[in-house]
Design an enzyme around this catalytic site. Structure first.
Site, mmCIF file in Angstrom:
data_model
loop_
_atom_site.group_PDB
_atom_site.id
_atom_site.type_symbol
_atom_site.label_atom_id
_atom_site.label_comp_id
_atom_site.label_asym_id
_atom_site.label_seq_id
_atom_site.Cartn_x
_atom_site.Cartn_y
_atom_site.Cartn_z
ATOM 1 N N CYS A 1 0.853 -1.199 0.000
ATOM 2 C CA CYS A 1 0.000 0.000 0.000
ATOM 3 C C CYS A 1 0.887 1.247 0.000
ATOM 4 C CB CYS A 1 -0.875 -0.042 1.252
ATOM 5 S SG CYS A 1 -1.845 1.439 1.563
ATOM 6 N N HIS A 2 0.327 2.355 -0.475
ATOM 7 C CA HIS A 2 1.091 3.601 -0.472
ATOM 8 C C HIS A 2 1.534 3.990 0.946
ATOM 9 C CE1 HIS A 2 1.978 7.144 -3.179
ATOM 10 N NE2 HIS A 2 2.561 7.424 -2.019
ATOM 11 N N THR A 3 0.771 3.553 1.945
ATOM 12 C CA THR A 3 1.138 3.900 3.328
ATOM 13 C C THR A 3 2.445 3.207 3.746
ATOM 14 O OG1 THR A 3 -1.205 4.185 3.796
ATOM 15 C CG2 THR A 3 0.264 4.041 5.697
ATOM 16 N N HIS B 1 0.820 -4.201 5.856
ATOM 17 C CA HIS B 1 -0.402 -4.216 6.683
ATOM 18 C C HIS B 1 -1.606 -4.677 5.875
ATOM 19 C CE1 HIS B 1 -0.303 -0.350 4.616
ATOM 20 N NE2 HIS B 1 -1.620 -0.336 4.709
ATOM 21 N N GLU B 2 -1.352 -5.305 4.697
ATOM 22 C CA GLU B 2 -2.459 -5.668 3.805
ATOM 23 C C GLU B 2 -2.333 -7.154 3.459
ATOM 24 O OE1 GLU B 2 -4.148 -2.686 0.630
ATOM 25 O OE2 GLU B 2 -2.827 -4.061 -0.412
ATOM 26 N N CYS C 1 -12.014 -4.624 19.443
ATOM 27 C CA CYS C 1 -12.041 -5.374 20.709
ATOM 28 C C CYS C 1 -13.461 -5.540 21.235
ATOM 29 C CB CYS C 1 -11.163 -4.685 21.756
ATOM 30 S SG CYS C 1 -11.912 -3.192 22.472
ATOM 31 N N CYS D 1 -13.723 -1.520 24.315
ATOM 32 C CA CYS D 1 -13.157 -0.214 24.694
ATOM 33 C C CYS D 1 -14.229 0.862 24.500
ATOM 34 C CB CYS D 1 -11.916 0.099 23.857
ATOM 35 S SG CYS D 1 -12.279 0.495 22.130
ATOM 36 N N CYS E 1 -15.108 1.360 20.755
ATOM 37 C CA CYS E 1 -15.951 0.303 20.169
ATOM 38 C C CYS E 1 -17.373 0.397 20.726
ATOM 39 C CB CYS E 1 -15.377 -1.077 20.467
ATOM 40 S SG CYS E 1 -13.930 -1.505 19.471
ATOM 41 N N CYS F 1 -10.928 1.545 17.280
ATOM 42 C CA CYS F 1 -10.715 0.826 18.543
ATOM 43 C C CYS F 1 -9.443 1.343 19.209
ATOM 44 C CB CYS F 1 -10.562 -0.665 18.231
ATOM 45 S SG CYS F 1 -10.125 -1.698 19.627
ATOM 46 N N ARG G 1 -3.950 0.736 20.584
ATOM 47 C CA ARG G 1 -3.399 1.737 19.655
ATOM 48 C C ARG G 1 -2.051 2.291 20.126
ATOM 49 N NH1 ARG G 1 -1.058 4.169 16.697
ATOM 50 N NH2 ARG G 1 -1.645 5.617 15.040
ATOM 51 N N CYS H 1 -6.630 -3.658 3.448
ATOM 52 C CA CYS H 1 -6.535 -2.192 3.481
ATOM 53 C C CYS H 1 -7.291 -1.560 2.316
ATOM 54 C CB CYS H 1 -5.082 -1.699 3.533
ATOM 55 S SG CYS H 1 -5.033 0.109 3.682
ATOM 56 N N ARG I 1 -2.123 -2.432 -7.712
ATOM 57 C CA ARG I 1 -1.638 -3.123 -6.525
ATOM 58 C C ARG I 1 -0.629 -4.178 -6.908
ATOM 59 N NH1 ARG I 1 -2.364 0.217 -3.038
ATOM 60 N NH2 ARG I 1 -3.325 -0.268 -1.046
HETATM 61 P P1 NAD Z 1 -1.330 5.185 -5.165
HETATM 62 O O1 NAD Z 1 0.075 5.606 -5.256
HETATM 63 O O2 NAD Z 1 -1.731 3.851 -5.689
HETATM 64 O O3 NAD Z 1 -2.277 6.253 -5.905
HETATM 65 C C1 NAD Z 1 -2.165 7.650 -5.784
HETATM 66 C C2 NAD Z 1 -2.760 8.275 -7.046
HETATM 67 O O4 NAD Z 1 -2.824 9.705 -6.864
HETATM 68 C C3 NAD Z 1 -1.919 8.042 -8.298
HETATM 69 O O5 NAD Z 1 -2.737 7.574 -9.355
HETATM 70 C C4 NAD Z 1 -1.332 9.409 -8.622
HETATM 71 O O6 NAD Z 1 -1.121 9.595 -10.016
HETATM 72 C C5 NAD Z 1 -2.425 10.326 -8.077
HETATM 73 N N1 NAD Z 1 -1.982 11.685 -7.765
HETATM 74 C C6 NAD Z 1 -0.830 12.068 -7.171
HETATM 75 N N2 NAD Z 1 -0.796 13.411 -7.037
HETATM 76 C C7 NAD Z 1 -1.954 13.891 -7.560
HETATM 77 C C8 NAD Z 1 -2.501 15.182 -7.721
HETATM 78 N N3 NAD Z 1 -1.832 16.268 -7.322
HETATM 79 N N4 NAD Z 1 -3.718 15.306 -8.297
HETATM 80 C C9 NAD Z 1 -4.396 14.199 -8.719
HETATM 81 N N5 NAD Z 1 -3.903 12.940 -8.595
HETATM 82 C C10 NAD Z 1 -2.710 12.789 -8.024
HETATM 83 O O7 NAD Z 1 -1.733 5.290 -3.623
HETATM 84 P P2 NAD Z 1 -2.914 4.530 -2.859
HETATM 85 O O8 NAD Z 1 -2.434 3.210 -2.370
HETATM 86 O O9 NAD Z 1 -4.135 4.625 -3.672
HETATM 87 O O10 NAD Z 1 -3.040 5.470 -1.562
HETATM 88 C C11 NAD Z 1 -3.554 6.777 -1.690
HETATM 89 C C12 NAD Z 1 -3.451 7.528 -0.373
HETATM 90 O O11 NAD Z 1 -4.331 6.930 0.603
HETATM 91 C C13 NAD Z 1 -2.060 7.475 0.266
HETATM 92 O O12 NAD Z 1 -1.819 8.721 0.884
HETATM 93 C C14 NAD Z 1 -2.207 6.382 1.323
HETATM 94 O O13 NAD Z 1 -1.260 6.517 2.343
HETATM 95 C C15 NAD Z 1 -3.617 6.654 1.801
HETATM 96 N N6 NAD Z 1 -4.329 5.577 2.487
HETATM 97 C C16 NAD Z 1 -5.139 5.931 3.521
HETATM 98 C C17 NAD Z 1 -5.910 4.980 4.152
HETATM 99 C C18 NAD Z 1 -6.815 5.363 5.271
HETATM 100 O O14 NAD Z 1 -7.270 4.474 5.990
HETATM 101 N N7 NAD Z 1 -7.132 6.631 5.449
HETATM 102 C C19 NAD Z 1 -5.807 3.631 3.763
HETATM 103 C C20 NAD Z 1 -4.966 3.314 2.691
HETATM 104 C C21 NAD Z 1 -4.229 4.291 2.055
HETATM 105 N N1 AHE Z 2 1.305 7.122 11.403
HETATM 106 C C1 AHE Z 2 0.660 8.174 10.653
HETATM 107 C C2 AHE Z 2 -0.826 7.897 10.525
HETATM 108 C C3 AHE Z 2 -1.086 7.110 9.325
HETATM 109 C C4 AHE Z 2 -2.578 6.879 9.211
HETATM 110 O O1 AHE Z 2 -3.384 7.803 9.311
HETATM 111 N N2 AHE Z 2 -2.924 5.644 9.000
HETATM 112 C C5 AHE Z 2 -4.312 5.268 8.737
HETATM 113 C C6 AHE Z 2 -4.299 4.017 7.968
HETATM 114 S S1 AHE Z 2 -3.461 4.167 6.431
HETATM 115 C C7 AHE Z 2 -3.539 2.600 5.838
HETATM 116 O O2 AHE Z 2 -2.930 2.516 4.649
HETATM 117 C C8 AHE Z 2 -5.043 4.983 10.054
HETATM 118 O O3 AHE Z 2 -5.587 3.927 10.274
HETATM 119 N N3 AHE Z 2 -5.104 5.970 10.897
HETATM 120 C C9 AHE Z 2 -5.718 5.845 12.199
HETATM 121 C C10 AHE Z 2 -4.693 5.534 13.235
HETATM 122 O O4 AHE Z 2 -5.057 5.310 14.391
HETATM 123 O O5 AHE Z 2 -3.494 5.501 12.893
HETATM 124 C C11 AHE Z 2 0.836 9.511 11.317
HETATM 125 O O6 AHE Z 2 0.598 10.501 10.627
HETATM 126 O O7 AHE Z 2 1.228 9.543 12.497
HETATM 127 ZN ZN ZN Z 3 -2.898 0.755 3.520
#
Ligand code: NAD
Ligand code: AHE
Ligand code: ZN
Length: 375
Positions: free
Chosen positions: A40-42, A62-63, A92, A95, A98, A106, A110, A169, A370
């Site tokens: 994942c991008h994360t 994490h995936e 859980c 908590c 939850c 949860c 954490r 994820c 992916r």
């Molecule tokens: P990815 O790299 O597969 O996709 C990102 C996309 O964004 C690409 O297609 C790229 O071309 C596009 N992009 C980049 N800059 C841009 C811009 N300025 N304007 C428009 N498009 C743009 O990444 P991903 O796996 O899809 O993850 C995306 C984001 O979501 C990451 O920041 C990741 O960390 C986050 N994420 C968050 C959660 C969550 O729970 N909140 C879960 C998973 C991933």
């Molecule tokens: N460690 C980062 C936080 C990253 C973050 O926000 N992670 C998401 C999941 S991304 C999955 O690809 C998340 O679950 N956030 C809730 C949590 O409790 O972390 C930072 O910025 O400190």
């Molecule tokens: Zn992820």
């Protein structure tokens, strides 16, 4: 026992494949044989050094999806042989978070999870005397890993590991953001910024929810055909339009008697704070909701004129698509097995653990949706 793992030795360095020592499960914990893991991008975000919680050396990932091979004392909800998906957001069911029914976040473990440790404050991974940290409570870039039982979802044993790992994820985050966080209704208009592994799942969620107009925004034109495969109706490359993308999108979403414009729902799936602002401002005056999914680095902040919120736009965030893992993840696996959602076409690359750094290269080059490591 010994396990083969890709170790993040330091920020910005390629992962190194090593044999690592892994202690067995303690009370309330389970040992999993990871069969497959997505990248994942994360993972890239943390490896890059931008994550304020990044800690090295660590085993990222994490995936995943795998099989329970051993359980510690007191484990009741899973047994040896069960097929499971590790959960970075555990459930859980006890908590305050939850029990509130207001959040999926949860809080049971954490604090230690963020320190790269198991709930008892120690790590199960080491090389000789040197401790290796866990990551997001999962560490799926190891062939075997240990998790608390509250952090695994038991799933349909017929489901293939190399596709359902993505439910750990990306799939759940994207689809869940639509259903759990935004609660998108039939006929809605929506804009998705960033058509990667998350954005495409937002698009397939929007299609499933019955959204009418699904606009995808990406700087990479190759993403147009990807978006269209999952239900995108319009594509916008901000580099190829005249002027700013916000007024362009506001204009594009004007419908019938409503000439104000702006989408009912917008989603940031880029992690770029400037894009997050664009997403908010491209949502409809009075009721538009903008959902932040992307994760941004240490020190980065979002901004907008308060007027944007005074005039009724709502800025929200979502983690793991608002999903309660042990409850919702098995259902999403069933959706996949029943053909309600697609996963297979998004798995663009399958790699061996030794090739894991190639997965990061493909992500950087925008060539993968992916990449999945199959053990
Ligand atoms: P990815 O790299 O597969 O996709 C990102 C996309 O964004 C690409 O297609 C790229 O071309 C596009 N992009 C980049 N800059 C841009 C811009 N300025 N304007 C428009 N498009 C743009 O990444 P991903 O796996 O899809 O993850 C995306 C984001 O979501 C990451 O920041 C990741 O960390 C986050 N994420 C968050 C959660 C969550 O729970 N909140 C879960 C998973 C991933
Ligand atoms: N460690 C980062 C936080 C990253 C973050 O926000 N992670 C998401 C999941 S991304 C999955 O690809 C998340 O679950 N956030 C809730 C949590 O409790 O972390 C930072 O910025 O400190
Ligand atoms: Zn992820």
């Amino acid at each position: 026992m010994k396990t083969r793992a890709a170790v993040a030795v330091a920020a910005g360095k390629p992962l190194e494949i090593m044999e690592v020592d892994l202690e067995g499960p303690k009370a309330g914990e389970v040992l999993i044989e990871v069969k497959a893991t997505g990248i994942c991008h994360t993972d890239e975000f943390t490896l890059s050094g931008a994550d304020p919680e990044g800690i090295f050396p660590a085993i990222l990932g994490h995936e995943g999806a795998g099989i329970v091979v051993d359980v510690g004392p007191g484990v009741t909800s899973v047994k040896k042989g069960d097929h499971v998906i590790p959960l970075y957001t555990p459930e859980c069911r006890q908590c305050p978070s939850c029990l509130s029914r207001k959040t999926n976040l949860c809080t049971a473990i954490r604090a230690t999870q963020g320190q790269g440790l198991m709930p008892d404050g120690t790590s199960r991974f080491s090389i000789g005397k040197d401790k290796i940290f866990h990551y997001m409570g999962c560490s799926t870039f190891s062939n075997f890993t240990v998790l608390p039982e509250i952090a695994v979802a038991k799933v349909n044993p017929d489901a293939p590991f190399d596709t359902i790992c993505y439910i750990g994820c990306g799939v759940t985050t994207g689809v869940g953001a639509v259903f759990n966080t935004a609660k998108v209704e039939q006929g809605a208009t929506a804009v998705v910024f960033g058509l990667g592994g998350i954005g495409l799942n937002v698009i397939q969620g929007l299609k499933l929810a019955g959204a009418d107009m699904i606009i995808g925004v990406d700087l990479n034109n190759d993403k147009k055909q990807w978006g269209e495969r999952f239900g995108m109706t319009h594509f916008v490359n901000p580099k190829e339009i005249d002027g700013d993308v916000v007024p362009y999108l506001v204009n594009l979403t004007k419908r019938g008697a409503d000439q104000i414009g702006g989408a009912d729902y917008t989603f940031d799936c880029t992690g770029n704070t400037k894009v997050m602002r664009q997403a908010l401002e491209a949502s409809h005056r009075g009721w538009g909701q903008s959902i932040v999914i992307g994760v941004a680095g240490a020190g980065q902040e979002i901004s907008t004129r308060p007027f944007q919120l005074v005039t009724g736009r709502v800025w929200k965030g979502t983690a793991f698509g608002g999903a309660r893992g042990r409850t919702d993840v098995p259902r999403i696996v069933d959706w996949y097995m029943d053909g309600k959602i697609q996963i297979d076409p998004m798995i663009t690359h399958r790699l061996k653990l030794e090739e894991i750094n190639k997965g990061f290269d493909l992500m950087h080059a925008g060539e993968s949706i992916r990449s999945v490591v199959v053990y």
